[in-house]
Structures are given as structure tokens and as C-alpha cells.
Design an enzyme around this catalytic site. Structure first.
Site, PDB file in Angstrom:
ATOM      1  N   MET A  10      50.504  19.473   3.556  1.00 16.89           N
ATOM      2  CA  MET A  10      51.554  18.731   2.812  1.00 16.89           C
ATOM      3  C   MET A  10      52.837  18.635   3.647  1.00 16.89           C
ATOM      4  SD  MET A  10      50.808  20.598  -0.847  1.00 16.89           S
ATOM      5  CE  MET A  10      50.629  22.245  -0.115  1.00 16.89           C
ATOM      6  N   GLN A  52      53.128  13.334  -7.227  1.00 18.68           N
ATOM      7  CA  GLN A  52      54.557  13.641  -7.206  1.00 18.68           C
ATOM      8  C   GLN A  52      55.372  12.445  -7.685  1.00 18.68           C
ATOM      9  OE1 GLN A  52      55.086  14.618  -3.077  1.00 18.68           O
ATOM     10  NE2 GLN A  52      54.971  16.832  -3.424  1.00 18.68           N
ATOM     11  N   THR A  83      55.178  24.058   2.104  1.00 21.73           N
ATOM     12  CA  THR A  83      56.011  22.907   1.759  1.00 21.73           C
ATOM     13  C   THR A  83      57.089  23.396   0.815  1.00 21.73           C
ATOM     14  OG1 THR A  83      56.062  20.901   0.381  1.00 21.73           O
ATOM     15  CG2 THR A  83      54.208  22.373   0.073  1.00 21.73           C
ATOM     16  N   ASN A  84      58.285  22.825   0.920  1.00 16.18           N
ATOM     17  CA  ASN A  84      59.354  23.188  -0.003  1.00 16.18           C
ATOM     18  C   ASN A  84      59.144  22.567  -1.383  1.00 16.18           C
ATOM     19  OD1 ASN A  84      61.872  24.564   1.571  1.00 16.18           O
ATOM     20  ND2 ASN A  84      60.807  23.152   2.933  1.00 16.18           N
ATOM     21  N   THR A  85      58.825  21.264  -1.409  1.00 14.37           N
ATOM     22  CA  THR A  85      58.770  20.542  -2.672  1.00 14.37           C
ATOM     23  C   THR A  85      57.778  21.140  -3.657  1.00 14.37           C
ATOM     24  OG1 THR A  85      59.479  18.457  -1.650  1.00 14.37           O
ATOM     25  CG2 THR A  85      58.281  18.301  -3.730  1.00 14.37           C
ATOM     26  N   CYS A 197      62.764  20.522   3.982  1.00 12.38           N
ATOM     27  CA  CYS A 197      61.432  19.926   3.966  1.00 12.38           C
ATOM     28  C   CYS A 197      60.785  20.358   5.268  1.00 12.38           C
ATOM     29  CB  CYS A 197      61.516  18.402   3.868  1.00 12.38           C
ATOM     30  SG  CYS A 197      59.916  17.592   4.051  1.00 12.38           S
ATOM     31  N   THR A 198      59.536  20.775   5.205  1.00 13.53           N
ATOM     32  CA  THR A 198      58.925  21.392   6.386  1.00 13.53           C
ATOM     33  C   THR A 198      58.698  20.418   7.532  1.00 13.53           C
ATOM     34  OG1 THR A 198      56.751  21.154   5.312  1.00 13.53           O
ATOM     35  CG2 THR A 198      57.846  23.294   5.121  1.00 13.53           C
TER      36      THR A 198
END
Length: 230
Positions: A10, A52, A83-85, A197-198
Site C-alpha cells: 500500500m 478508501q 502505510t500511514n492512512t 505517507c510512506t
């Protein structure tokens, strides 16, 4: 050495960074031919991204729950959601397994506080910048003030992530868009910038600005390496 479970894909562009960083950090810590013990479950990001943008977060949680249970079954001692999200559903994922999740926002907050940073700008997907699951965690649990870009900048930052960085496209013009957003965040009071965000670390590095950058991919990996080698 403990085994790290990775929920990746992701996007796979940033999961590649996770794999490289974790192995590099273990080798630097232990020497010889040491490398990280990893279990990786890589999802189909197109499915996640569509859900998402539809706002169907429960369906995304179901996918990550299956992934987390799979890496636990493979012998992982703890889990990283790469992933951050998707930390929006971290609590639901955590409740479905018996091993801990190493939360990316917590690792980042601890690094910020260790460096004396209490006012930070956040660049990320619109979901991460605009919703409370990430920034409010920094505010409530760590006392860190979080600044986000103006609405038009947030949209540009978001689009560059999904339309370029997740495809491995690095564009000089897009880098300038990010640098302008960083400059405005500093004007508004930020002491440093979270690359939340990665994928952003693929576009923006320390050499591009004098503002301190906190790359969540790198921080997450350092925290995981430390936990694995305890």
C-alpha cells in the site's frame, strides 16, 4: 531476533523501502550476514484505494484483518501496517490478533518528542491530513500541535501520492509543490514536517530543504528493528 510481520502493498513502492530498510538496519546492528526475520503479506492496493475513496473503511479493515491474522499464523511476533492512512483501522486490526501492532504515529511522535519538536506540519493523503485518527492521536497522546496545508494544497499533495508516487513516478514539478507546502507550514508555525505517507520519502529528502523532515517509513522501520532485537 523476533519476527516482524509486514502488511504491505500500500503501495508496493514503499513496501520495497520497508524491506530494504529493515534488512539494512539489522545488518548494521548485528554485522556479518544478518538480515531481518520477516513475514510479508502484500495486498492488492487497487482494491484498497477504491474502497478508501468510496469511504468503505470497514471493507478495508476486513482485508487488513485477514492479512494480520495470516502473518500471525506464519509466526510473526508483532505487526507493522506499512502505510500511514490504513492506521485508520489499526484498532480493529489489533483486536483481531493476539500479537501487538507497532503504531506508526506513536513511533513518529516519540521521535519528535525526543528531538524536542512539539509543533509539526503533516503532509499525507487527504484521509490522514483531514481525519482525526492520526493527527488527533499526536495531539491527545503526545501533546504535539499538528498543522496541515490549506485545502487546495491538500488536494495536490493527495493527488501526487495516488497518481504519481504509488506508480513509482518521481516528478520535479511535484517536488516543488511539496516544498511550497512545507514552506507555508513553517510560516504557520511548524518546527518540522512529518512525511506522513510512506511514499513521500521517495520524492522529498533532507537534501531538498533545510526544514527537518520526519520520514515515517524510516522511523517505523527503526522502531521495528529495535523491537525485534530487544
Amino acid at each position: 531476533m523476533k519476527t516482524i510481520g509486514l502488511i504491505g502493498g500500500m503501495s508496493w513502492e514503499s513496501t520495497t523501502s520497508y524491506y530494504q530498510l529493515l534488512n539494512k538496519q539489522v545488518r548494521e546492528s548485528l554485522g556479518k550476514l544478518h538480515s531481518a526475520k520477516l513475514c510479508l503479506y502484500s495486498v492488492d492496493f487497487n482494491e484498497i484505494a477504491e474502497l478508501q475513496h468510496k469511504g468503505d473503511w470497514q471493507a478495508t479493515a476486513d482485508i487488513l484483518i485477514h492479512a494480520a491474522q495470516s502473518v500471525e499464523a506464519c509466526g510473526a511476533d508483532f505487526v507493522l501496517i506499512c502505510t500511514n492512512t490504513m492506521h485508520k483501522v489499526a484498532d480493529e486490526v489489533a483486536s483481531s490478533i493476539s500479537i501487538p501492532i507497532l503504531h506508526i504515529a506513536d513511533a513518529t511522535a516519540r521521535q519528535l518528542l525526543n528531538d524536542g519538536v512539539t509543533r509539526v506540519g503533516l503532509l499525507a493523503t487527504k484521509f490522514t491530513m483531514e481525519q482525526d485518527f492520526y493527527k488527533q492521536r499526536l495531539i491527545d497522546n503526545f501533546g504535539i500541535d499538528v498543522f496541515i496545508p490549506e485545502a487546495h494544497e491538500r488536494q495536490k499533495v493527495h493527488d501526487i501520492i495516488y497518481q504519481e508516487l504509488c506508480h513509482g513516478k518521481i516528478n520535479d514539478h511535484s517536488r516543488q509543490v511539496y516544498l511550497e507546502a512545507i514552506e507555508n507550514l513553517v510560516i504557520n508555525g511548524a518546527q518540522a514536517i512529518i512525511l506522513g505517507c510512506t511514499e513521500i520519502g521517495l520524492l522529498i529528502q533532507a537534501c531538498h530543504t533545510n526544514v527537518p523532515l520526519y520520514d515515517t517509513t524510516e522511523i517505523h522501520c527503526k522502531a521495528a528493528t529495535s523491537a525485534a532485537l530487544k
